[in-house]
Design an enzyme around this catalytic site. Structure first.
Site, PDB file in Angstrom:
ATOM      1  N   THR A 157       2.124  -0.275   2.311  1.00  0.00           N
ATOM      2  CA  THR A 157       1.314  -1.395   2.980  1.00  0.00           C
ATOM      3  C   THR A 157       0.493  -0.631   4.077  1.00  0.00           C
ATOM      4  OG1 THR A 157       3.036  -1.921   4.569  1.00  0.00           O
ATOM      5  CG2 THR A 157       2.922  -3.356   2.508  1.00  0.00           C
ATOM      6  N   ASP A 158       0.591   0.602   4.771  1.00  0.00           N
ATOM      7  CA  ASP A 158      -0.275   1.003   5.675  1.00  0.00           C
ATOM      8  C   ASP A 158      -1.708   1.031   5.561  1.00  0.00           C
ATOM      9  OD1 ASP A 158       2.343   1.215   7.030  1.00  0.00           O
ATOM     10  OD2 ASP A 158       2.401   3.355   7.073  1.00  0.00           O
ATOM     11  N   GLU A 177     -25.147  -7.022  22.494  1.00  0.00           N
ATOM     12  CA  GLU A 177     -25.206  -6.599  23.792  1.00  0.00           C
ATOM     13  C   GLU A 177     -25.720  -5.072  23.569  1.00  0.00           C
ATOM     14  OE1 GLU A 177     -21.957  -7.051  26.847  1.00  0.00           O
ATOM     15  OE2 GLU A 177     -20.982  -7.927  25.222  1.00  0.00           O
ATOM     16  N   TYR A 197      14.416   5.041   6.313  1.00  0.00           N
ATOM     17  CA  TYR A 197      14.112   5.044   4.731  1.00  0.00           C
ATOM     18  C   TYR A 197      13.050   6.154   4.421  1.00  0.00           C
ATOM     19  CZ  TYR A 197       9.666   2.377   4.838  1.00  0.00           C
ATOM     20  OH  TYR A 197       8.623   2.004   5.097  1.00  0.00           O
ATOM     21  N   LYS A 228      -3.489  -5.672   7.715  1.00  0.00           N
ATOM     22  CA  LYS A 228      -2.130  -5.603   8.159  1.00  0.00           C
ATOM     23  C   LYS A 228      -2.211  -5.903   9.501  1.00  0.00           C
ATOM     24  CE  LYS A 228       1.809  -2.881   7.595  1.00  0.00           C
ATOM     25  NZ  LYS A 228       2.588  -1.583   7.372  1.00  0.00           N
ATOM     26  N   THR A 236       6.712   1.652   0.507  1.00  0.00           N
ATOM     27  CA  THR A 236       7.978   1.366   0.756  1.00  0.00           C
ATOM     28  C   THR A 236       8.628   0.532  -0.446  1.00  0.00           C
ATOM     29  OG1 THR A 236       7.423   1.026   3.080  1.00  0.00           O
ATOM     30  CG2 THR A 236       9.409  -0.215   2.403  1.00  0.00           C
TER      31      THR A 236
HETATM   32  N1  ASP Z   1       4.583   3.539   5.517  1.00  0.00           N
HETATM   33  C1  ASP Z   1       4.796   2.804   4.359  1.00  0.00           C
HETATM   34  C2  ASP Z   1       3.582   3.119   3.336  1.00  0.00           C
HETATM   35  O1  ASP Z   1       2.569   2.559   3.755  1.00  0.00           O
HETATM   36  C3  ASP Z   1       4.898   1.304   4.621  1.00  0.00           C
HETATM   37  C4  ASP Z   1       4.970   0.287   3.653  1.00  0.00           C
HETATM   38  O2  ASP Z   1       4.709   0.775   2.321  1.00  0.00           O
HETATM   39  O3  ASP Z   1       5.255  -0.689   3.900  1.00  0.00           O
HETATM   40  O4  ASP Z   1       3.672   3.620   2.354  1.00  0.00           O
END
Ligand code: ASP
Length: 354
Positions: free
Chosen positions: A117-118, A311, A51, A190, A38
């Site tokens: 971020t994923d 467990e 986007y 995340k 992103t």
């Molecule tokens: N889907 C995007 C990615 O991981 C989300 C992000 O970058 O925040 O590339």
């Protein structure tokens, strides 16, 4: 007769030139390796949710950050340009090998990796295990695309470079800088699908805080990493298949059988609670272990560790407990561990060491 004394002016010019040259000489060389996400995303307007990830080049991203070139001499390289949902072992290996190559160069002082971020925590942890060298490797992303009103990418990138040039960043392994916080690759995850403050290190807390290029470091991660890691990807082009199976109430056990039938060399159970699964799944997992598949019990819970023999009788069933690693990081450690023959107790030790 008026006498012009030129000495003070000449001296001032000399001091200015020497000071400038010293400042230039002091600037560190940082390579920014871009993979997409992103932070490189673009939308048709600044106020819409939809986007496309990985649409902007690294050069355009650098150009959008005022003052970044005052902090360091920056060189950008495009490794890939994908949303990190499409991050693959192939790209991870390419990225890690490029860092290892540049790590040896005296012209490079540190690295910033831009990433979605994923799966940021996965690539960060992978690099933490396979990068050879002590120069800072700092990952960064954003939650809003580059075209958004109040895009978070430019300041995140500025702060990431600020961490990469900081001598105090050394020795802490691969770091992730997002929304002013500095996280260790081992511990971050995340936690929100959309919030800017998405990354947390729930068990260990942040490593430090980055504020407009200046940093405060609070702690040093205790796990082995980078130059202290035994994992070597030299000559490695493929990683052994390790599947993650998500546990839930009334979980169907045949998912485990299917994983084995499809050639998995390892299985990570994203268990309920302390790495638990129902009786049918325990039996299927024990069968998998008997066939030589390495079964790791992790957890679907966001925080807390998975301990041995709580467990579930791991000793008897031949399982590994993931300790603090969440399923996605446990999978990467196990894939690398399976590159060579190891005993189960060696593999268990890896989970408390890395
Ligand atoms: N889907 C995007 C990615 O991981 C989300 C992000 O970058 O925040 O590339």
């Amino acid at each position: 007769m008026i006498r012009h004394n030129k000495t003070p002016l000449a001296l001032a010019i000399l001091i200015t030139v020497v000071t400038c040259q010293y400042a230039v000489a002091q600037k560190k060389n940082i390579v920014i390796l871009a993979t997409g996400g992103t932070i490189a995303g673009a939308a048709a307007s600044g106020t819409q949710a939809a986007y496309t990830s990985g649409a902007v080049t690294i050069d355009a991203m650098i150009a959008a950050v005022p003052g970044i070139k005052d902090m360091a001499t920056i060189k950008g390289e495009q490794v890939s340009n994908v949303g990190s949902q499409d991050m693959s072992f192939e790209i991870m290996l390419k990225l890690a090998k490029r860092i290892n190559e540049l790590m040896k160069s005296s012209d490079v002082d540190g690295f910033v990796v831009t990433h979605g971020t994923d799966t940021m925590e996965e690539t960060a942890f992978f690099l933490n295990l396979v990068v050879k060298g002590d120069k800072p490797v700092v990952m960064v992303g954003s939650m809003r695309p580059s075209t958004a009103v109040s895009a978070d990418g430019p300041l995140n990138l500025y702060n990431a470079v600020g961490v990469a040039v900081d001598p105090n960043a050394k020795g802490r392994g691969v770091l992730v800088v997002m929304n002013d916080w500095i996280h260790a690759a081992h511990s971050l995850t995340k936690t929100s699908t959309t919030a800017i403050q998405t990354f947390m290190s729930p068990l260990r807390g942040v490593v430090g805080v980055a504020t407009y290029g200046k940093n405060d470091f609070y702690n040093t991660p205790q796990w082995k990493h980078t130059s202290g890691s035994e994992f070597d990807i030299n000559g490695v082009n493929k990683l052994p298949r390790v599947d993650i199976i998500f546990a839930c109430a009334d979980m169907p056990a045949d998912l485990i059988d299917a994983s084995v039938a499809n050639g998995a060399k390892g299985i990570v159970i994203a268990g309920v609670g302390n790495g638990n699964m129902n009786k049918a799944s325990l039996d299927a997992a024990a069968n998998a272990a008997k066939k030589g598949v390495i079964v790791v019990r992790s957890t679907r819970v966001a925080t807390g560790s998975v301990g041995r023999n709580v467990e579930v009788n791991d000793d008897e069933l031949g399982f590994i407990a993931s300790d603090e690693l969440n399923p996605q990081k446990a999978r990467l450690l196990l894939s690398l561990a399976l590159l060579k023959q190891r005993s189960k107790s060696d593999i268990q030790n890896l989970f408390t060491t890395y």
